[in-house]
Scaffold this motif. Structure first.
Motif, PDB file in Angstrom:
ATOM      1  N   PRO A  31       0.838  -1.206   0.000  1.00 26.83           N
ATOM      2  CA  PRO A  31       0.000   0.000   0.000  1.00 26.83           C
ATOM      3  C   PRO A  31       0.870   1.251   0.000  1.00 26.83           C
ATOM      4  O   PRO A  31       1.898   1.313   0.696  1.00 26.83           O
ATOM      5  N   ALA A  32       0.488   2.225  -0.788  1.00 28.47           N
ATOM      6  CA  ALA A  32       1.252   3.470  -0.874  1.00 28.47           C
ATOM      7  C   ALA A  32       0.764   4.448   0.182  1.00 28.47           C
ATOM      8  O   ALA A  32      -0.395   4.415   0.599  1.00 28.47           O
ATOM      9  N   SER A  33       1.646   5.290   0.638  1.00 29.69           N
ATOM     10  CA  SER A  33       1.279   6.337   1.587  1.00 29.69           C
ATOM     11  C   SER A  33       1.850   7.662   1.102  1.00 29.69           C
ATOM     12  O   SER A  33       2.769   7.699   0.276  1.00 29.69           O
ATOM     13  N   TYR A  34       1.322   8.717   1.614  1.00 26.49           N
ATOM     14  CA  TYR A  34       1.765  10.060   1.196  1.00 26.49           C
ATOM     15  C   TYR A  34       3.183  10.318   1.697  1.00 26.49           C
ATOM     16  O   TYR A  34       3.514   9.970   2.828  1.00 26.49           O
ATOM     17  N   PRO A  35       4.058  10.919   0.891  1.00 23.69           N
ATOM     18  CA  PRO A  35       3.858  11.324  -0.501  1.00 23.69           C
ATOM     19  C   PRO A  35       3.890  10.107  -1.428  1.00 23.69           C
ATOM     20  O   PRO A  35       4.770   9.257  -1.315  1.00 23.69           O
ATOM     21  N   PHE A  36       2.927  10.030  -2.316  1.00 29.26           N
ATOM     22  CA  PHE A  36       2.791   8.874  -3.180  1.00 29.26           C
ATOM     23  C   PHE A  36       3.930   8.823  -4.194  1.00 29.26           C
ATOM     24  O   PHE A  36       4.506   9.853  -4.561  1.00 29.26           O
ATOM     25  N   HIS A  39       5.896   7.137  -9.820  1.00 25.78           N
ATOM     26  CA  HIS A  39       5.979   6.145 -10.892  1.00 25.78           C
ATOM     27  C   HIS A  39       4.855   5.139 -10.727  1.00 25.78           C
ATOM     28  O   HIS A  39       4.095   5.192  -9.750  1.00 25.78           O
ATOM     29  N   ASP A  40       4.735   4.206 -11.668  1.00 31.32           N
ATOM     30  CA  ASP A  40       3.679   3.201 -11.620  1.00 31.32           C
ATOM     31  C   ASP A  40       4.184   1.957 -10.898  1.00 31.32           C
ATOM     32  O   ASP A  40       5.095   1.268 -11.377  1.00 31.32           O
ATOM     33  N   VAL A  41       3.590   1.658  -9.727  1.00 31.66           N
ATOM     34  CA  VAL A  41       4.101   0.552  -8.911  1.00 31.66           C
ATOM     35  C   VAL A  41       3.787  -0.812  -9.510  1.00 31.66           C
ATOM     36  O   VAL A  41       4.522  -1.783  -9.269  1.00 31.66           O
ATOM     37  N   ALA A  75      -1.505   2.895 -15.454  1.00 28.38           N
ATOM     38  CA  ALA A  75      -2.431   3.760 -14.715  1.00 28.38           C
ATOM     39  C   ALA A  75      -1.797   5.081 -14.295  1.00 28.38           C
ATOM     40  O   ALA A  75      -2.455   6.118 -14.304  1.00 28.38           O
ATOM     41  N   ASN A  76      -0.521   5.041 -13.921  1.00 29.39           N
ATOM     42  CA  ASN A  76       0.102   6.208 -13.295  1.00 29.39           C
ATOM     43  C   ASN A  76       1.485   6.526 -13.873  1.00 29.39           C
ATOM     44  O   ASN A  76       2.486   6.463 -13.158  1.00 29.39           O
TER      45      ASN A  76
END
Length: 283
Positions: A31-36, A39-41, A75-76
């Motif tokens: 799971p990503a947290s801020y700051p995200f 790049h695309d994980v 996606a990102n």
């Protein structure tokens, strides 16, 4: 392997005319947290997930490819890097037609360099291209799209393909006019990526691919990537000398001769050897 995103951001593996839902594999991503991350994980972790994707797809039920809504396979992306005038015959047609260059200085790619497109312009194959400024000419441009898989900076062309996750079809939609390219090519939906990501192990020579685009059944552009002025390895070398390339960054390699106008109601059929084809509506 052909990897897609579909419907409500499900992850799929494409085999023939079927999609196999492998979304369960996404549980392996931290799971990503801020700051995200910038790049695309998913793209970053594809090599680690490969065995799991194969396992899940082998026991998933097939879903008809024609019944799903295809999203952008990335996606990102942190960046969309684009190569202008990277085919000699396209350079010649731009110089010859005032409605294409509008008095702008047009140089071959070694002098023109690269440009960036807004990531907000990115859509998948099932989304329509929604034209803006329709009082001006809007053109289709079909291109091989390269998706970076590993972070790299100042990479030599001989090592460049090691950093590629895979390839897709790219449509670089363009409003003609005097402004900078990045402005005219970055409205919402003006970058189409799809229909899926073909991983680099399936497409080992991006420099020998036939590709084309038809609009309402009329052949508009047809070429081979062997005609690129700067091929994929050279483009990665060039781009990485200016930017750190991150997983999920997209490089649009340039379009050949035959660019032409599109209007609402058109349907574009783009195809690249070794990847597949996608039909995209214009509205």
């Amino acid at each position: 392997m052909k990897i897609c995103r579909f419907n409500d951001a499900r992850l799929g593996v494409v085999k023939g005319e079927s999609v196999f839902d492998v979304s369960e594999a996404l549980d392996a991503l931290r799971p990503a947290s801020y700051p995200f991350p910038r790049h695309d994980v998913l793209i970053e972790n594809l090599p680690l997930m490969r065995a799991r994707l194969e396992e899940l797809s082998a026991r998933a039920s097939p879903i008809a490819l024609g019944s799903v809504r295809l999203l952008s396979p990335v996606a990102n992306p942190g960046k969309i890097v684009a190569a202008p005038v990277n085919y000699t015959r396209h350079l010649e047609e731009v110089l010859a037609q005032k409605q294409l260059h509008h008095g702008n200085l047009i140089n071959e790619i070694h002098k023109a360099g690269l440009f960036l497109k807004a990531t907000s312009s990115l859509v998948g194959a099932s989304s329509p291209v929604t034209l803006v400024h329709t009082d001006r000419r809007n053109d289709h441009e079909v291109e091989l799209a390269v998706v970076i898989g590993q972070r790299c900076r100042n990479v030599h062309r001989d090592q460049a393909l090691r950093h590629v996750a895979g390839y897709a079809i790219g449509l670089d939609i363009t409003i003609r006019g005097p402004e900078e390219r990045s402005l005219r090519k970055s409205p919402d939906s003006y970058t189409v990526l799809g229909p899926w990501l073909t991983t680099s192990d399936e497409l080992t020579d991006p420099g020998q691919l036939d590709f084309s685009i038809h609009v309402d059944g009329e052949l508009r552009q047809q070429a081979n990537t062997s005609e690129l002025i700067l091929g994929v390895p050279e483009l990665i070398e060039f781009a990485s000398s200016f930017y750190t390339l991150e997983p999920g960054d997209i490089i649009l390699t340039g379009t050949p001769q035959g660019v032409g106008p599109i209007v609402p109601g058109n349907r574009m059929l783009a195809a690249i050897q070794g990847i597949g084809s996608m039909e995209v509506a214009v509205q």
